[in-house]
Design a protein around this motif. Sequence first.
Motif, PDB file in Angstrom:
ATOM      1  N   VAL A   1       0.792  -1.224  -0.343  1.00 26.94           N
ATOM      2  CA  VAL A   1       0.082   0.469   0.047  1.00 26.94           C
ATOM      3  C   VAL A   1       1.357   1.185   0.968  1.00 26.94           C
ATOM      4  CG1 VAL A   1      -1.762   1.612   1.513  1.00 26.94           C
ATOM      5  CG2 VAL A   1      -2.299  -1.261   1.213  1.00 26.94           C
ATOM      6  N   LYS A   2       2.281   1.175   0.599  1.00 29.64           N
ATOM      7  CA  LYS A   2       3.059   2.300   0.673  1.00 29.64           C
ATOM      8  C   LYS A   2       3.405   2.378  -0.427  1.00 29.64           C
ATOM      9  CE  LYS A   2       4.585   1.977   6.379  1.00 29.64           C
ATOM     10  NZ  LYS A   2       5.345   1.897   6.678  1.00 29.64           N
ATOM     11  N   ARG A   3       3.901   1.408  -1.178  1.00 28.79           N
ATOM     12  CA  ARG A   3       4.252   1.574  -2.593  1.00 28.79           C
ATOM     13  C   ARG A   3       3.355   2.316  -3.394  1.00 28.79           C
ATOM     14  NH1 ARG A   3       7.654  -4.494  -2.943  1.00 28.79           N
ATOM     15  NH2 ARG A   3       8.841  -3.490  -1.217  1.00 28.79           N
ATOM     16  N   TRP A   4       2.628   1.940  -3.728  1.00 28.72           N
ATOM     17  CA  TRP A   4       0.764   2.454  -4.468  1.00 28.72           C
ATOM     18  C   TRP A   4       1.065   4.078  -3.749  1.00 28.72           C
ATOM     19  CZ3 TRP A   4      -0.574   0.876  -8.755  1.00 28.72           C
ATOM     20  CH2 TRP A   4      -0.194  -0.260  -9.139  1.00 28.72           C
ATOM     21  N   GLU A   5       1.038   4.462  -2.609  1.00 29.10           N
ATOM     22  CA  GLU A   5       0.535   5.612  -2.508  1.00 29.10           C
ATOM     23  C   GLU A   5       1.456   6.274  -2.938  1.00 29.10           C
ATOM     24  OE1 GLU A   5       0.286   5.760   2.315  1.00 29.10           O
ATOM     25  OE2 GLU A   5      -1.553   4.558   1.634  1.00 29.10           O
ATOM     26  N   LEU A   6       2.708   6.031  -2.794  1.00 34.53           N
ATOM     27  CA  LEU A   6       4.259   7.006  -2.801  1.00 34.53           C
ATOM     28  C   LEU A   6       4.340   6.988  -4.934  1.00 34.53           C
ATOM     29  CD1 LEU A   6       7.008   5.264  -1.000  1.00 34.53           C
ATOM     30  CD2 LEU A   6       6.472   7.005  -1.006  1.00 34.53           C
ATOM     31  N   TYR A   7       3.715   5.844  -5.622  1.00 40.53           N
ATOM     32  CA  TYR A   7       3.582   5.849  -6.269  1.00 40.53           C
ATOM     33  C   TYR A   7       2.053   6.748  -7.515  1.00 40.53           C
ATOM     34  CZ  TYR A   7       2.831   3.989 -11.490  1.00 40.53           C
ATOM     35  OH  TYR A   7       2.393   3.994 -12.775  1.00 40.53           O
ATOM     36  N   SER A   8       1.334   7.079  -6.379  1.00 42.12           N
ATOM     37  CA  SER A   8       0.373   8.269  -6.885  1.00 42.12           C
ATOM     38  C   SER A   8       0.768   9.245  -6.742  1.00 42.12           C
ATOM     39  CB  SER A   8      -0.779   7.577  -5.883  1.00 42.12           C
ATOM     40  OG  SER A   8      -0.873   7.825  -4.830  1.00 42.12           O
ATOM     41  N   GLU A   9       2.113   9.535  -5.765  1.00 42.80           N
ATOM     42  CA  GLU A   9       2.195  10.883  -5.223  1.00 42.80           C
ATOM     43  C   GLU A   9       3.293  11.420  -6.458  1.00 42.80           C
ATOM     44  OE1 GLU A   9       1.986  13.127  -3.048  1.00 42.80           O
ATOM     45  OE2 GLU A   9       0.439  11.971  -1.990  1.00 42.80           O
ATOM     46  N   ASN A  10       3.884  10.408  -6.706  1.00 43.92           N
ATOM     47  CA  ASN A  10       4.721  10.473  -8.521  1.00 43.92           C
ATOM     48  C   ASN A  10       3.944  11.278  -9.145  1.00 43.92           C
ATOM     49  OD1 ASN A  10       7.100  10.523  -9.228  1.00 43.92           O
ATOM     50  ND2 ASN A  10       7.212   8.471 -10.043  1.00 43.92           N
ATOM     51  N   LEU A  11       3.391  10.386  -9.926  1.00 45.52           N
ATOM     52  CA  LEU A  11       1.945  10.330 -10.917  1.00 45.52           C
ATOM     53  C   LEU A  11       1.329  12.203 -10.391  1.00 45.52           C
ATOM     54  CD1 LEU A  11      -0.382   7.577 -11.556  1.00 45.52           C
ATOM     55  CD2 LEU A  11       1.289   8.674 -12.760  1.00 45.52           C
ATOM     56  N   LEU A  12       1.333  12.234  -9.645  1.00 49.33           N
ATOM     57  CA  LEU A  12       0.834  13.905  -8.968  1.00 49.33           C
ATOM     58  C   LEU A  12       1.686  15.218  -9.147  1.00 49.33           C
ATOM     59  CD1 LEU A  12      -1.149  13.000  -5.864  1.00 49.33           C
ATOM     60  CD2 LEU A  12      -2.580  13.891  -8.718  1.00 49.33           C
ATOM     61  N   ARG A  13       3.103  14.647  -8.936  1.00 45.48           N
ATOM     62  CA  ARG A  13       4.223  15.357  -8.899  1.00 45.48           C
ATOM     63  C   ARG A  13       4.328  15.705 -10.405  1.00 45.48           C
ATOM     64  NH1 ARG A  13       8.984  14.138  -4.979  1.00 45.48           N
ATOM     65  NH2 ARG A  13       9.857  16.383  -5.687  1.00 45.48           N
ATOM     66  N   VAL A  14       4.316  14.416 -11.323  1.00 49.36           N
ATOM     67  CA  VAL A  14       4.253  14.617 -12.964  1.00 49.36           C
ATOM     68  C   VAL A  14       3.090  15.658 -13.448  1.00 49.36           C
ATOM     69  CG1 VAL A  14       4.658  13.964 -14.709  1.00 49.36           C
ATOM     70  CG2 VAL A  14       5.853  12.534 -12.921  1.00 49.36           C
ATOM     71  N   ILE A  15       2.150  15.465 -12.764  1.00 49.14           N
ATOM     72  CA  ILE A  15       1.114  16.414 -13.339  1.00 49.14           C
ATOM     73  C   ILE A  15       1.090  17.498 -13.396  1.00 49.14           C
ATOM     74  CG2 ILE A  15      -1.595  16.336 -13.425  1.00 49.14           C
ATOM     75  CD1 ILE A  15      -1.527  13.776 -12.835  1.00 49.14           C
TER      76      ILE A  15
END
Length: 280
Positions: A90-104
């Motif tokens: 779950v933490k990895r997916w949260e970090l992954y989603s945070e990374n996507l938001l940063r790209v956006i």
Amino acid sequence: MSKQNKEPKVNVFRLSVTDAETHRAIRVLTLSRVGIFVTLITLSVLVLALAFSLFAFTPLRMAIPGYPDGHARRAVVQNAIRTDSLEQVVKRWELYSENLLRVIDGEEPLSIDSILTLTSAAVAEADEAYLASRDSLLRETVSDLEQFEIGGHERNLTMEGLHFFVPLKGAIVKAYDPVLHPFLDISAPDNSAVLSVLDGTVIFDGWMDDFGYVIQVQHANDIISVYRHNEKLLRKAGDRVTAGAPIALIGSSGSAGFDHLHFELWYKGDAVDPTKFINF
């Protein structure tokens, strides 16, 4: 009418073991009523203690309904391991989603490999600036809410409600006078440590011609403490100090003629008598 004879009350009993053929007494035990009662109680306690010991310290406890056996305990451990693994996912997916938001948002993203391999602590260190900015936004939101009294209030105690540390263990050689001498002169042996009276932040440290080495500490509730004529300063401006922490060494710098501490205590811009709040 004939009077019936009442049988006498028996107070002592005898328990005997005899030989069936010779009728010879092998063992004889004499007990009173109280003795019988005490014996029964003692036997009951011993039986209960034995039963408790058997179920508490032997594998017989597995026979108690609801008691977890070895399989159940192993299942609990395995479930805990699985839960920890799921939390990591779950933490990895949260970090992954945070990374996507940063790209956006057009920000510099973290590498995908680092997101999958770094632990949460390592990620926090690698992206400390980003987390700090998120924390600042949260603090700003809370501050806005407190303007409408949704949050709590800052604890504002009067000086009488605060616990002051003694700045220097010594003797007061010149008392406080609100007009002529709005401070205290405290004498103590050479190299005695000067202590901060409260938690606070050092706002000045340096040399003054008349007062020698001076250090000032800003405390909560608009309180400032000033320490003059020091031989050596142990803290510098910007340092956080705790109540009772050494901040200087006593001396005779400046125009002082002997080793002593010139101590001032200010509250909301006015000098106050330290002896009213500090037990010297």
